[in-house]
Design a protein around this motif. Structure first.
Motif, mmCIF file in Angstrom:
data_model
loop_
_atom_site.group_PDB
_atom_site.id
_atom_site.type_symbol
_atom_site.label_atom_id
_atom_site.label_comp_id
_atom_site.label_asym_id
_atom_site.label_seq_id
_atom_site.Cartn_x
_atom_site.Cartn_y
_atom_site.Cartn_z
ATOM 1 N N GLY A 102 -14.547 -2.577 7.354
ATOM 2 C CA GLY A 102 -14.831 -1.349 6.626
ATOM 3 C C GLY A 102 -15.648 -1.631 5.374
ATOM 4 O O GLY A 102 -16.497 -0.831 4.976
ATOM 5 N N GLN A 103 -15.382 -2.775 4.744
ATOM 6 C CA GLN A 103 -16.153 -3.152 3.554
ATOM 7 C C GLN A 103 -17.636 -3.241 3.876
ATOM 8 O O GLN A 103 -18.485 -2.775 3.101
ATOM 9 C CB GLN A 103 -15.659 -4.492 2.994
ATOM 10 C CG GLN A 103 -14.301 -4.423 2.328
ATOM 11 C CD GLN A 103 -14.290 -3.477 1.145
ATOM 12 O OE1 GLN A 103 -13.859 -2.342 1.249
ATOM 13 N NE2 GLN A 103 -14.785 -3.933 0.017
ATOM 14 N N TYR A 149 -10.433 3.838 -2.275
ATOM 15 C CA TYR A 149 -9.788 2.586 -1.876
ATOM 16 C C TYR A 149 -10.164 1.463 -2.869
ATOM 17 O O TYR A 149 -11.333 1.356 -3.265
ATOM 18 C CB TYR A 149 -10.257 2.256 -0.458
ATOM 19 C CG TYR A 149 -9.860 0.912 0.055
ATOM 20 C CD1 TYR A 149 -8.520 0.605 0.288
ATOM 21 C CD2 TYR A 149 -10.823 -0.055 0.322
ATOM 22 C CE1 TYR A 149 -8.160 -0.643 0.773
ATOM 23 C CE2 TYR A 149 -10.462 -1.302 0.817
ATOM 24 C CZ TYR A 149 -9.133 -1.589 1.031
ATOM 25 O OH TYR A 149 -8.781 -2.824 1.512
ATOM 26 N N GLU A 169 -13.992 9.921 -0.415
ATOM 27 C CA GLU A 169 -13.088 9.708 0.727
ATOM 28 C C GLU A 169 -12.458 11.044 1.095
ATOM 29 O O GLU A 169 -12.003 11.766 0.200
ATOM 30 C CB GLU A 169 -11.967 8.709 0.367
ATOM 31 C CG GLU A 169 -12.423 7.270 0.366
ATOM 32 C CD GLU A 169 -11.347 6.285 -0.110
ATOM 33 O OE1 GLU A 169 -10.147 6.626 -0.122
ATOM 34 O OE2 GLU A 169 -11.734 5.159 -0.471
ATOM 35 N N THR A 225 -13.154 -0.733 -2.040
ATOM 36 C CA THR A 225 -14.437 -0.042 -2.195
ATOM 37 C C THR A 225 -14.791 0.049 -3.676
ATOM 38 O O THR A 225 -15.948 -0.172 -4.064
ATOM 39 C CB THR A 225 -14.362 1.379 -1.595
ATOM 40 O OG1 THR A 225 -13.771 1.297 -0.298
ATOM 41 C CG2 THR A 225 -15.730 1.997 -1.491
ATOM 42 N N SER A 228 -13.225 2.470 8.012
ATOM 43 C CA SER A 228 -12.604 1.195 8.290
ATOM 44 C C SER A 228 -11.883 1.411 9.610
ATOM 45 O O SER A 228 -10.831 2.059 9.647
ATOM 46 C CB SER A 228 -11.605 0.824 7.189
ATOM 47 O OG SER A 228 -10.792 -0.244 7.657
ATOM 48 N N THR A 275 -10.406 -0.708 11.178
ATOM 49 C CA THR A 275 -9.212 -1.547 11.076
ATOM 50 C C THR A 275 -7.935 -0.702 11.058
ATOM 51 O O THR A 275 -6.874 -1.161 11.446
ATOM 52 C CB THR A 275 -9.280 -2.342 9.752
ATOM 53 O OG1 THR A 275 -10.594 -2.870 9.595
ATOM 54 C CG2 THR A 275 -8.272 -3.449 9.712
ATOM 55 N N LYS A 276 -8.045 0.515 10.580
ATOM 56 C CA LYS A 276 -6.881 1.364 10.371
ATOM 57 C C LYS A 276 -6.563 2.148 11.649
ATOM 58 O O LYS A 276 -6.360 1.554 12.669
ATOM 59 C CB LYS A 276 -7.130 2.268 9.159
ATOM 60 C CG LYS A 276 -7.693 1.510 7.940
ATOM 61 C CD LYS A 276 -6.731 0.501 7.346
ATOM 62 C CE LYS A 276 -7.404 -0.468 6.372
ATOM 63 N NZ LYS A 276 -8.178 0.164 5.301
ATOM 64 N N GLY A 315 -12.689 -3.992 11.464
ATOM 65 C CA GLY A 315 -13.963 -3.420 11.888
ATOM 66 C C GLY A 315 -14.318 -2.238 11.018
ATOM 67 O O GLY A 315 -13.480 -1.707 10.279
ATOM 68 N N PHE A 344 -8.868 7.661 6.759
ATOM 69 C CA PHE A 344 -7.479 8.105 6.911
ATOM 70 C C PHE A 344 -7.320 9.254 7.917
ATOM 71 O O PHE A 344 -6.424 9.199 8.752
ATOM 72 C CB PHE A 344 -6.866 8.453 5.543
ATOM 73 C CG PHE A 344 -6.140 7.295 4.902
ATOM 74 C CD1 PHE A 344 -6.346 5.986 5.334
ATOM 75 C CD2 PHE A 344 -5.221 7.498 3.879
ATOM 76 C CE1 PHE A 344 -5.663 4.911 4.755
ATOM 77 C CE2 PHE A 344 -4.528 6.436 3.299
ATOM 78 C CZ PHE A 344 -4.749 5.142 3.735
ATOM 79 N N ASN A 395 -7.144 6.666 -0.288
ATOM 80 C CA ASN A 395 -6.179 5.588 -0.083
ATOM 81 C C ASN A 395 -5.988 4.869 -1.412
ATOM 82 O O ASN A 395 -6.929 4.278 -1.901
ATOM 83 C CB ASN A 395 -6.728 4.626 0.977
ATOM 84 C CG ASN A 395 -5.847 3.403 1.175
ATOM 85 O OD1 ASN A 395 -4.764 3.307 0.633
ATOM 86 N ND2 ASN A 395 -6.341 2.455 1.950
HETATM 87 C C1 LIG Z 1 -9.144 -0.400 4.390
HETATM 88 C C2 LIG Z 1 -10.141 0.544 3.900
HETATM 89 C C3 LIG Z 1 -11.471 0.151 3.693
HETATM 90 C C4 LIG Z 1 -11.932 -1.271 3.905
HETATM 91 O O1 LIG Z 1 -11.868 -1.598 5.263
HETATM 92 P P1 LIG Z 1 -11.643 -3.103 5.807
HETATM 93 O O2 LIG Z 1 -11.720 -2.890 7.283
HETATM 94 O O3 LIG Z 1 -10.317 -3.560 5.321
HETATM 95 O O4 LIG Z 1 -12.767 -3.928 5.293
HETATM 96 C C5 LIG Z 1 -12.369 1.111 3.277
HETATM 97 N N1 LIG Z 1 -11.984 2.382 3.048
HETATM 98 C C6 LIG Z 1 -10.707 2.792 3.226
HETATM 99 C C7 LIG Z 1 -10.340 4.213 2.962
HETATM 100 C C8 LIG Z 1 -9.748 1.891 3.652
HETATM 101 O O5 LIG Z 1 -8.480 2.306 3.826
#
Ligand SMILES: *Cc1c(COP(=O)(O)O)cnc(C)c1O
Length: 425
Positions: free
Chosen positions: A85-86, A110, A154, A113, A205, A207-208, A218, A186, A158
């Protein structure tokens, strides 16, 4: 893509479209390279004259299918997946800015960010002004400068769980001639599609919740295709790019100019690409996203309603609760629920928060949020520990804030776990 197709169907079916005899399931194309019959054709690929893959840093068939699925879910013309996400946040801004430029961002974002913007990108010569997203339009407009290139927010922050007034922010950005970028991590496109409210670029992100099982990092960037890049502030989009024999993105790629440029300039030069195996895992997560998000939301609402009445709980923040400051915005933009994350404080402050977390059994202490398993984190001492007290306050985080990510287990078991730890305090 059938424009009338429901989002549930897109979660399952968009992206990989097997032809006669092809594997039914999206294959992992674990190959860096692609074979061509002529040097001339490969040359055309390098000049972006013909579509196709030539090196996995720029594109790969597995990644392309997942990108097409995410674009279909958000309602965009194209997407680019990234290693995290970064990387998605970085690329979304770098595709618009160079040293000397400026971006307006909401303050409650976040922590990673915030650090990227306020520290790392500042070193790259890109300045950020952080604003209170609830300020009135005139105050927000005052943060813009002639060199401002974007507004960033956002959808649901978060971990402070504020809800962005997307229509208002889009109007302000467009009034200033710049695109509105929204991190929609989110809610996911199941609960909110910011493009429908005027966002030009959506980031994630993955990843969430999109992955949803805490298996692979990712990110993704989605291009709405709606922003007009030709009005003067963004010459890189509509004048020849010397690194591609003079291609003009808006002429060659039309509405997909932004996302093509992000891929062929930034991904080519910086290389934060996702790998095919990660994309395969992400695709599996996306197939059930429409089933998981409603359960995350109903579990979180039940947990929040329970905690709100608990004598050991000092305060609770969940936009789904009536009386929450973001409730009206949540009802407008997220009528089916905001997400599974609930934040609250415990009587006794920071020390009680730590003891409460240590007493949990089902709920794990992890540096993560938004996956199938209920988990908990203390942002002030972990994800946001690099922020000063003033920055924490601006991000809406108090030192006693516990961030609970409610999973998709049976809600009675989650509540029982919280209760036994609260009772032992
Ligand atoms: C976790 C998160 C990110 C960063 O994502 P990563 O996949 O951890 O690099 C960016 N924005 C939000 C809102 C997040 O929760």
């Amino acid at each position: 893509m059938d424009p009338k197709q429901h989002i549930e169907t897109r979660c399952v079916q968009a992206g990989w479209q097997p032809k006669n005899g092809d594997p039914r399931v999206l294959p992992i194309f674990q190959s860096t390279t692609y074979k061509y019959d002529s040097a001339d054709y490969l040359g055309k690929l390098f000049d972006l004259e013909v579509p196709g893959h030539f090196y996995t840093r720029l594109s790969n068939p597995t990644l392309e299918c997942v990108e097409n699925k995410i674009a279909a879910l958000e309602g965009g013309v194209g997407a680019l997946v990234t290693s995290s996400g970064q990387a998605a946040s970085l690329f979304a801004i770098l595709n618009l800015c160079q040293a000397g430029d400026h971006v307006v961002s909401t303050a409650a974002i976040y922590g990673g960010t915030f650090n990227l913007f306020a520290i790392t990108m500042k070193k790259m010569g890109i300045a950020f002004t952080f604003v209170d997203q609830n300020a009135d339009a005139a105050q927000l407009a005052a943060a813009f400068r002639p060199n401002t290139k974007a507004l960033f927010a956002e959808t649901v922050t978060n971990p402070s769980l504020a809800v962005a007034d997307l229509e208002k922010l889009a109007r302000i950005a467009h009034g200033q001639g710049v695109p509105f970028i929204v991190d929609n991590t989110f809610p996911t496109p199941i609960l909110c599609r910011p493009i429908e409210w005027g966002a030009d670029i959506v980031t994630h992100s993955t990843t969430k919740y999109m992955d949803g099982h805490a298996q692979t990092t990712g990110g993704a960037i989605v291009d709405s295709g709606n922003f007009d890049w030709t009005h003067g502030k963004f010459p890189e989009f509509c004048t020849p790019d010397p690194s591609y024999h003079g291609v003009v993105y808006t002429e060659r790629f039309g509405r997909a100019a932004y996302i093509v440029k992000a891929r062929v300039q930034l991904m080519r030069d910086i290389g934060a690409q996702q790998n095919p195996f990660a994309a395969y895992i992400l695709n599996l997560g996306l197939e059930t996203l429409h089933l998981r998000m409603p359960r995350h939301c109903s579990n979180a609402l039940a947990v929040a309603t329970h905690l709100e009445q608990h004598p050991r709980v000092a305060w609770i923040n969940y936009p789904g609760l009536p009386g929450n400051p973001a409730h009206a915005l949540a009802q407008k933009y997220l009528p089916d629920g905001t997400c599974g994350v609930v934040s609250f404080g415990i009587q006794g402050g920071r020390a009680a928060a730590t003891r409460f977390m240590d007493g949990l059994k089902l709920t794990a202490i992890v540096t993560h949020v938004a996956d199938a398993r209920t988990c908990v984190l203390h942002p002030a001492s972990t994800t946001h520990r690099q922020l000063t007290d003033e920055q924490l306050q601006a991000a809406g985080i108090s030192s006693d804030l516990v961030r609970l990510s409610v999973g998709i287990e049976h809600v009675a078991d989650i509540i029982a776990d919280l209760d036994q730890s609260l009772a032992a305090l």
